[in-house]
Design a protein around this motif. Structure first.
Motif, short mmCIF file in Angstrom:
data_model
loop_
_atom_site.label_atom_id
_atom_site.label_comp_id
_atom_site.label_asym_id
_atom_site.label_seq_id
_atom_site.Cartn_x
_atom_site.Cartn_y
_atom_site.Cartn_z
N MET A 83 4.35 2.75 -11.73
CA MET A 83 3.74 2.71 -10.41
C MET A 83 2.69 1.60 -10.38
O MET A 83 2.32 1.05 -11.41
N MET B 77 -1.44 -0.58 -2.18
CA MET B 77 -0.09 -0.25 -2.62
C MET B 77 -0.12 0.78 -3.75
O MET B 77 0.72 1.69 -3.81
N GLU C 174 -0.90 4.15 -2.15
CA GLU C 174 0.30 4.65 -1.47
C GLU C 174 1.30 5.19 -2.48
O GLU C 174 1.91 6.25 -2.26
N ASP C 175 1.50 4.47 -3.59
CA ASP C 175 2.39 4.96 -4.64
C ASP C 175 1.95 6.35 -5.10
O ASP C 175 2.77 7.26 -5.26
N VAL D 288 2.82 9.11 -2.54
CA VAL D 288 4.25 9.44 -2.48
C VAL D 288 4.68 10.20 -3.73
O VAL D 288 5.37 11.23 -3.65
N ARG E 179 9.44 3.56 -2.17
CA ARG E 179 8.37 2.58 -2.31
C ARG E 179 8.85 1.13 -2.47
O ARG E 179 8.11 0.20 -2.14
N ARG F 38 8.98 -1.13 0.71
CA ARG F 38 7.61 -1.25 1.24
C ARG F 38 6.81 -2.31 0.48
O ARG F 38 6.20 -3.18 1.07
N VAL F 39 6.81 -2.22 -0.85
CA VAL F 39 6.01 -3.18 -1.61
C VAL F 39 6.61 -4.58 -1.56
O VAL F 39 5.87 -5.58 -1.64
N ALA G 281 1.87 6.98 3.95
CA ALA G 281 2.53 7.36 2.70
C ALA G 281 2.86 8.85 2.67
O ALA G 281 3.89 9.26 2.12
#
Length: 469
Positions: A313, A330, A333-334, A337, A362, A365-366, A422
C-alpha cells in the motif's frame, strides 16, 4: 452511499504492518477499528519526519475530519482559499486562482495546509488509542511468504508472524520485492532534488511582501525555469513551509542519492543568487534544508503476492513524486479502503478476495492521480519557450476567476480528484460484489472484474460532471 462507521469484523485477524509513516499508522488505525489485532514495525526511533509542510486536499481532509472532528483538525491547520502565482526570478505576482467554495462544497472537504509531522502525529495517536502495538527502532531484514502465515525477520533476530503482512514502508520498500519479484528495473533519477524547509513567522514579518504571505490563507506557487517553490503557511500561521524543487546538477546531489527526508544539509547548499530579492530574503530565514531525491519508480503491477497474504500500500505500491501534493492523501485513501474491506471479514477464505479487491479498487485511482501530479510538475517547472510564455499569460489573466485556458483545465482536473470518497469506494464494492461471494476461496471471474472496473469509471464520470456543474 454512506458506509457504516462502526462496522466490526466477526472474525479477527493478526495484521503486521511494515512501516510507520502516515499510511502505515492510518492503516493500523482502520484495521484495529475494524476489529483486528495490529502491530506496526517502524525502523525510525520515534514518530515524526522532517518533511516541512503538507497539502491536505479535500479527499484527505474529509477522512481526517471524520476521524478526529473538524475543530480538532483545524487547530494547527490553515484553510487554503487561493493559489497566487509568482515568478521565482523577478518576484512578479502574475495573478491568483481562487479555490472556489462551491467546488470545495461539492467535494465534501476543505483544502488544508498543515505540517507533515502534525498529520503524522494525528494518525499515530489514533492508532495508539485504537490499541495498535507500535515498535519503533524495529528494522526489518527479511519478509517471507508463509503457509498460511507470512513472517518478518527483524535485525535483532526476532521472527514475527501474522495472518496478513502489509508493506507500508515507502518507495524503498523491503516488502515490495517479495510481491513484485527481484527482477524489477532499478529506479532512475527524475533529475530533480527536493528540499524541505520552514521559515519562522517572525522572520517573514520583517519584510512587507513576506509578511503578507505568512498571513494569507493561500498556497503560493513560485515558478521558475526548471525549478519551483511550493510555499504556504502552517501551524496556524506560525511557520511558513517551503518545498523547493531544484535540478540535480545544481543541487549538490550525490550520485548515489535516493529518496530520504533525513538528509540534512545547510542552506548554502543552494545557490539562490538568481532569485528575486524577496525570495533571497525568505531563504535567509531558513536554518537548514531536508533533502530528498526524486526517483522514477513504476507503480507495482501487482500489489498482492502469490501466497495472497502479503499486500502493498502507499508508496510501496505506487511511489509518488518527491514533494508532491497527493502522496499522503493516496496513502490514507489506501488505508481507508483496506481497513473498510476487512471490517466485513467473517471467514479466512475471504482474505484473498479482499486483498485483490483492495488492489482493484485503488489501482486506477492512483494511476489517475499520478498522471495529474506529473502534469502539475511539468506545468510549474517549464523551460523557457512558447509554452512557458502562454502559461504566464494565463497566470496574469487569473485575477479572481478561472479563465478558459490551460489554467482552468489544471484546476478543474484537480477538483475532480478531490471528490473521491474512499469509504464509499470500499462499501460499494462490498454491496455490489463482496457480499455475494460467500465465504468460499474462489476468485472472482473476469466478468466480475470487468463490471467492477466499469462501475469505477462510471462513478468517476458522475463525480466529474457533478463538480463541473
Amino acid at each position: 452511499m454512506s458506509p457504516t462507521a462502526d462496522q466490526v469484523a466477526s472474525l479477527s485477524l493478526e495484521f503486521l504492518i511494515v512501516g510507520g509513516g502516515i499510511g502505515g499508522f492510518s492503516a493500523a488505525y482502520m484495521l484495529a477499528k475494524g476489529g483486528h489485532k495490529v502491530r506496526v514495525l517502524e525502523r525510525q526511533s520515534r514518530v515524526g519526519t522532517p518533511a516541512a509542510g503538507l497539502r491536505v486536499p479535500p479527499n484527505m481532509s474529509k477522512i481526517l475530519k471524520r476521524w478526529i472532528g473538524e475543530e480538532e483538525l483545524q487547530k494547527n491547520a490553515v484553510v487554503n482559499l487561493e493559489t497566487p502565482w509568482y515568478d521565482l526570478h523577478t518576484g512578479e505576482l502574475y495573478g491568483s486562482s481562487p479555490w472556489r467554495q462551491d467546488v470545495m462544497n461539492e467535494t465534501g472537504g476543505d483544502f488544508l495546509l498543515m505540517a507533515h509531522s502534525d498529520v503524522h502525529r494525528i494518525v499515530y495517536q489514533l492508532a495508539i488509542e485504537a490499541g495498535v502495538r507500535i515498535d519503533f527502532g524495529a528494522k526489518v531484514t527479511e519478509v517471507s511468504p508463509g503457509d498460511p502465515r507470512p513472517s518478518v525477520t527483524l535485525a535483532n533476530g526476532e521472527v514475527v508472524t501474522a495472518d496478513v503482512v502489509v508493506g507500508a514502508d515507502g518507495p524503498r520498500s523491503i516488502v515490495r520485492p517479495v510481491v513484485v519479484g527481484e527482477e524489477e528495473d532499478d529506479p532512475e533519477p527524475e533529475g530533480v532534488t527536493v528540499f524541505g524547509a520552514t521559515v519562522p513567522a517572525s522572520w517573514m514579518e520583517t519584510d512587507p511582501q513576506l509578511s503578507k504571505m505568512i498571513k494569507q490563507s493561500a498556497w503560493p506557487l513560485i515558478v521558475g525555469t526548471n525549478r519551483s517553490i511550493c510555499a504556504h503557511p502552517i501551524r496556524n500561521y506560525k511557520q511558513f513551509s517551503l518545498m523547493i524543487h531544484w535540478p540535480d546538477e545544481e543541487a549538490g546531489t550525490p550520485e548515489n542519492a535516493m529518496e530520504s527526508w533525513y538528509d540534512v544539509v545547510p542552506t548554502k547548499t543552494l545557490d539562490y543568487s538568481t532569485l528575486a530579492p524577496v525570495w533571497q530574503k525568505m531563504m535567509k530565514g531558513v536554518s537548514c534544508l531536508w533533502r530528498t531525491r526524486s526517483m522514477l519508480r513504476p507503480e507495482a503491477e501487482y500489489w498482492v503476492d502469490e501466497s495472497e497474504r502479503i499486500v502493498l500500500m502507499g508508496e510501496a505500491a505506487h511511489p509518488a513524486y518527491a514533494g508532491c501534493s497527493h502522496g499522503a492523501s493516496m496513502a490514507i485513501e489506501d488505508a481507508v479502503v483496506l481497513g473498510k474491506l476487512f471490517s466485513f471479514l467473517s471467514s479466512p477464505a475471504q482474505i484473498p478476495n479482499f486483498l485483490h479487491a483492495f488492489e482493484e479498487i485503488r489501482q486506477q485511482r492512483v494511476k489517475d492521480v499520478r498522471i495529474r501530479e506529473a502534469s502539475n510538475a511539468a506545468f510549474v517547472r517549464m523551460p523557457p519557450g512558447p509554452e512557458q510564455d502562454a502559461r504566464n499569460t494565463h497566470f496574469r489573466m487569473a485575477r479572481g476567476e478561472w479563465d478558459d485556458g490551460a489554467l482552468k483545465t489544471e484546476f478543474e482536473g484537480l477538483a475532480v480528484l478531490f471528490g473521491y470518497d474512499a469509504y464509499d469506494a470500499a462499501a460499494e464494492w462490498w454491496v455490489e460484489w463482496g457480499q455475494f461471494q460467500g465465504k468460499t476461496n474462489e476468485p472472482r471471474n473476469e466478468m466480475q472484474f470487468s463490471f467492477a472496473s466499469v462501475a469505477s469509471v462510471v462513478e468517476h464520470e458522475v463525480v466529474r460532471h457533478e463538480v463541473q456543474a
